[in-house]
Scaffold this active site. Structure first.
Site, PDB file in Angstrom:
ATOM      1  N   SER A 223      51.160  38.995  25.844  1.00  0.00           N
ATOM      2  CA  SER A 223      50.658  37.739  25.265  1.00  0.00           C
ATOM      3  C   SER A 223      49.234  37.934  24.745  1.00  0.00           C
ATOM      4  O   SER A 223      48.854  37.401  23.712  1.00  0.00           O
ATOM      5  CB  SER A 223      50.655  36.637  26.326  1.00  0.00           C
ATOM      6  OG  SER A 223      51.896  35.990  26.354  1.00  0.00           O
TER       7      SER A 223
ATOM      8  N   ASP B 189      42.940  43.299  33.526  1.00  0.00           N
ATOM      9  CA  ASP B 189      41.851  43.259  32.538  1.00  0.00           C
ATOM     10  C   ASP B 189      42.235  42.538  31.250  1.00  0.00           C
ATOM     11  O   ASP B 189      42.016  43.045  30.141  1.00  0.00           O
ATOM     12  CB  ASP B 189      41.359  44.690  32.229  1.00  0.00           C
ATOM     13  CG  ASP B 189      40.699  45.320  33.436  1.00  0.00           C
ATOM     14  OD1 ASP B 189      39.979  44.611  34.156  1.00  0.00           O
ATOM     15  OD2 ASP B 189      40.941  46.518  33.695  1.00  0.00           O
TER      16      ASP B 189
ATOM     17  N   LYS C 176      44.852  30.793  30.373  1.00  0.00           N
ATOM     18  CA  LYS C 176      46.158  31.258  29.885  1.00  0.00           C
ATOM     19  C   LYS C 176      47.213  31.140  30.959  1.00  0.00           C
ATOM     20  O   LYS C 176      46.957  31.420  32.132  1.00  0.00           O
ATOM     21  CB  LYS C 176      46.007  32.738  29.477  1.00  0.00           C
ATOM     22  CG  LYS C 176      47.213  33.369  28.887  1.00  0.00           C
ATOM     23  CD  LYS C 176      47.053  33.530  27.382  1.00  0.00           C
ATOM     24  CE  LYS C 176      48.344  33.883  26.681  1.00  0.00           C
ATOM     25  NZ  LYS C 176      49.338  32.817  26.702  1.00  0.00           N
TER      26      LYS C 176
ATOM     27  N   LYS D  72      48.400  27.007  34.059  1.00  0.00           N
ATOM     28  CA  LYS D  72      49.857  26.891  34.059  1.00  0.00           C
ATOM     29  C   LYS D  72      50.239  25.473  33.675  1.00  0.00           C
ATOM     30  O   LYS D  72      49.495  24.526  33.952  1.00  0.00           O
ATOM     31  CB  LYS D  72      50.425  27.195  35.451  1.00  0.00           C
ATOM     32  CG  LYS D  72      51.870  27.665  35.412  1.00  0.00           C
ATOM     33  CD  LYS D  72      51.956  29.139  35.067  1.00  0.00           C
ATOM     34  CE  LYS D  72      53.362  29.626  34.988  1.00  0.00           C
ATOM     35  NZ  LYS D  72      53.406  31.081  34.899  1.00  0.00           N
TER      36      LYS D  72
ATOM     37  N   HIS E 231      37.739  28.545  34.850  1.00  0.00           N
ATOM     38  CA  HIS E 231      37.061  28.558  33.556  1.00  0.00           C
ATOM     39  C   HIS E 231      36.029  29.682  33.466  1.00  0.00           C
ATOM     40  O   HIS E 231      35.181  29.662  32.586  1.00  0.00           O
ATOM     41  CB  HIS E 231      36.344  27.215  33.346  1.00  0.00           C
ATOM     42  CG  HIS E 231      37.291  26.073  33.136  1.00  0.00           C
ATOM     43  ND1 HIS E 231      36.962  24.770  33.399  1.00  0.00           N
ATOM     44  CD2 HIS E 231      38.572  26.039  32.704  1.00  0.00           C
ATOM     45  CE1 HIS E 231      37.981  23.982  33.119  1.00  0.00           C
ATOM     46  NE2 HIS E 231      38.981  24.733  32.711  1.00  0.00           N
ATOM     47  N   HIS E 232      36.097  30.641  34.390  1.00  0.00           N
ATOM     48  CA  HIS E 232      35.081  31.701  34.343  1.00  0.00           C
ATOM     49  C   HIS E 232      35.206  32.529  33.077  1.00  0.00           C
ATOM     50  O   HIS E 232      34.269  33.174  32.638  1.00  0.00           O
ATOM     51  CB  HIS E 232      35.160  32.609  35.581  1.00  0.00           C
ATOM     52  CG  HIS E 232      36.323  33.548  35.553  1.00  0.00           C
ATOM     53  ND1 HIS E 232      37.629  33.128  35.719  1.00  0.00           N
ATOM     54  CD2 HIS E 232      36.397  34.888  35.347  1.00  0.00           C
ATOM     55  CE1 HIS E 232      38.433  34.180  35.634  1.00  0.00           C
ATOM     56  NE2 HIS E 232      37.718  35.245  35.408  1.00  0.00           N
ATOM     57  N   ARG E 233      36.409  32.512  32.505  1.00  0.00           N
ATOM     58  CA  ARG E 233      36.629  33.132  31.186  1.00  0.00           C
ATOM     59  C   ARG E 233      37.480  32.188  30.371  1.00  0.00           C
ATOM     60  O   ARG E 233      38.420  31.586  30.910  1.00  0.00           O
ATOM     61  CB  ARG E 233      37.356  34.469  31.334  1.00  0.00           C
ATOM     62  CG  ARG E 233      36.433  35.552  31.817  1.00  0.00           C
ATOM     63  CD  ARG E 233      36.945  36.908  31.403  1.00  0.00           C
ATOM     64  NE  ARG E 233      36.019  37.934  31.860  1.00  0.00           N
ATOM     65  CZ  ARG E 233      35.916  39.124  31.297  1.00  0.00           C
ATOM     66  NH1 ARG E 233      36.684  39.430  30.278  1.00  0.00           N
ATOM     67  NH2 ARG E 233      35.067  40.011  31.760  1.00  0.00           N
TER      68      ARG E 233
END
Ligand code: NAD
Length: 472
Positions: free
Chosen positions: A363, A99, A70, A106, A64-66
């Site tokens: 994506s 990046d 996805k 997943k 969850h750092h970003r």
């Protein structure tokens, strides 16, 4: 080396630890980067025919750092928690490497798509989506799935439709999933993106003459022989694009039904058509069948491309590999044990987290398109076209010479969405390889490309944690 085969997740952890040991980050930070942040295991009933079936499924958010997180959704009877955790972890490192500003995730649904009708698969997919919505495990800013093994744009269309029915009026709802059909807010170039990325990655890698010399290869992808395992989304586009745009030669293909070869080269487009009609690759004109399906591993070639599932090259068969390069188009196709054997043999492994990052890269472009609510190229295409036309006309006027209609069209063309997507993907693959190669070449202790890729990814995630102030 123990006799027991490490699990997929254990293999990823081992690779992480090997690279992490070459960094200077605090132990606690490395531990936080490595662990899975949230694991959701669900069991839900779906009526199939006259009876109910309980379906086992997962969504793992590794980091969850970003946000959003996805990662694709896999439909396979082999799906289990260990596998989804491994795949989610790889997604974090993959996104960092190229990046793409997401944490990794997943999903997996434990079903074999071949055993269900389209209608039944739709029911399962929609019910899975409802479970994700209920637990807040999907959303444009939360967690954004995509296709993976056993799924494609059709399933993504069912997911976005279910999500929108439940979240009526959410303006960015189309960005809740990527890999959608173009007609449903998808992006041109996503279907082929992973295979195209594999091609760009290999092309870039083979563009360094001295590196090629070290591997005993001539520079360039042209003329290189390839053997591909898995003729699905990733394998088929890797093959066709490498042949059509790179002039490579695919001499072997392995699928569920067996392995075929033709030293003169196999036309992958024709083979896909043949398989659709006959239900098998066996008997494709000009090819011979190998005795065992797994014989593809030991085929004489320049580049071995596993594009099916994990752990396909393991400590049992690694010794047989004769290729110079293993191009990990699939996720985790080489186990950590096998890697030790292969590296000793001097075989270069291009790691999954770099090589198959084309899918998540495009994506990301699709997600941005959905959030901006405008197609790429719509605003600038005509402007560019007019500017180029004026430029060409001015040069013609000044020189007194005219160019042909074909040349003029080529020079004055404004960019279409697909042109911009391909350009962004190629740029991403080139930049990411440059960063990995730099670490590989510069740091003496780094002995392989996977460790270099891991180090680069770990450094980027660590830097994010520092910025967040979690680890000052
Ligand atoms: P897919 O379902 O489209 O195709 C996989 C193919 O592999 C199928 O045709 C299947 O029959 C074949 N296969 C399975 N087991 C096999 C075996 N033992 N021998 C030979 N062939 C076998 O899946 P895909 O989307 O192409 O994914 C393949 C791999 O690439 C997976 O590891 C996936 O995680 C990875 N990947 C996919 C994407 C994507 O965008 N689809 C992105 C990144 C990574």
């Amino acid at each position: 080396m123990s006799t027991k085969q490490a699990s997929f997740y254990q293999s990823v952890e081992r690779n992480f630890d090997k690279a992490a040991a070459l960094t200077n980050h605090p132990k606690g930070l490395l531990e936080q980067i490595k662990v899975c942040n949230a694991i959701y295991q669900m069991n839900f009933p779906v009526k199939i025919g006259n009876s109910y079936q309980v379906i086992e499924a997962y969504r793992v958010q590794h980091s969850h750092h970003r946000l959003p997180t996805k990662g694709g959704i896999r439909f396979s009877h082999l799906v289990n928690q260990d596998e989804v955790m491994a795949l989610a972890s790889l997604m974090t490192y993959k996104c960092a490497l190229v990046d793409v500003p997401f944490g990794g995730a997943k999903g997996g649904v434990c079903v074999s798509p071949r055993k269900y009708t389209e209608e039944q698969l739709e029911k399962i997919t929609r019910r899975y989506t409802v479970e994700l919505v209920r637990k807040n495990f999907i959303g444009p800013g939360i967690d954004v799935p995509a296709p993976d093994y056993g799924t494609g744009s059709r399933e993504m269309a069912w997911i976005v439709d279910t999500y929108q029915q439940l979240k009526n009026g959410e303006i960015d709802s189309a960005a809740c999933v990527t890999g959608k059909p173009v007609s449903q807010n998808g992006i041109r170039g996503r279907t082929e993106a992973t295979g195209r990325g594999v091609f760009y990655g290999l092309k870039e890698m083979l563009s360094y003459p001295n590196d090629c010399k070290e591997m005993g290869l001539s520079p360039g992808i042209a003329g290189k022989t390839m053997v591909i395992q898995g003729l699905g989304n990733v394998g088929s586009y890797t093959g066709t694009i490498s042949i059509e745009e790179g002039d490579a030669k695919v001499i072997g293909v392995s699928e569920i039904e067996g392995t075929i070869y033709n030293p003169k080269g196999i036309d992958i487009k024709k083979l896909i058509k043949y398989r659709k009609e006959k239900g098998s690759i066996i008997g494709f004109p000009g090819t011979k069948k190998l005795e065992n399906r797994d014989d593809w591993v030991g085929m004489e070639c320049d580049i071995l491309v596993p594009a099916a599932l994990e752990s396909q090259i393991n400590k049992k068969n690694a010794k047989k590999v004769k290729a110079k390069i293993i191009a990990e188009a699939a996720n985790g196709p080489v186990t950590a044990d096998a890697e030790e054997i292969l590296l000793k043999k001097g075989i270069v492994i291009v790691p999954d987290m770099y090589l198959n990052a084309g899918g998540v890269t495009v994506s990301y472009f699709e997600w941005l398109k959905n959030l901006s609510h405008v197609r790429y190229g719509r605003i600038e295409k005509r402007f560019d076209q007019n500017a180029y036309t004026n430029l060409v006309s001015t040069v013609e006027k000044l020189t007194g010479k005219t160019i042909s209609k074909r040349e003029r069209t080529l020079l004055t063309k404004g960019p279409e969405e697909v042109d911009l997507v391909r350009s962004g993907l190629e740029e991403t693959m080139i930049t990411a390889y440059g960063q990995v190669r730099e670490i590989y070449k510069r740091k003496k202790k780094v002995k392989d490309l996977r460790s270099a890729a891991f180090i680069n990814a770990i450094n980027k995630v660590a830097s994010d944690y520092m910025t967040l102030g979690v680890f000052p």
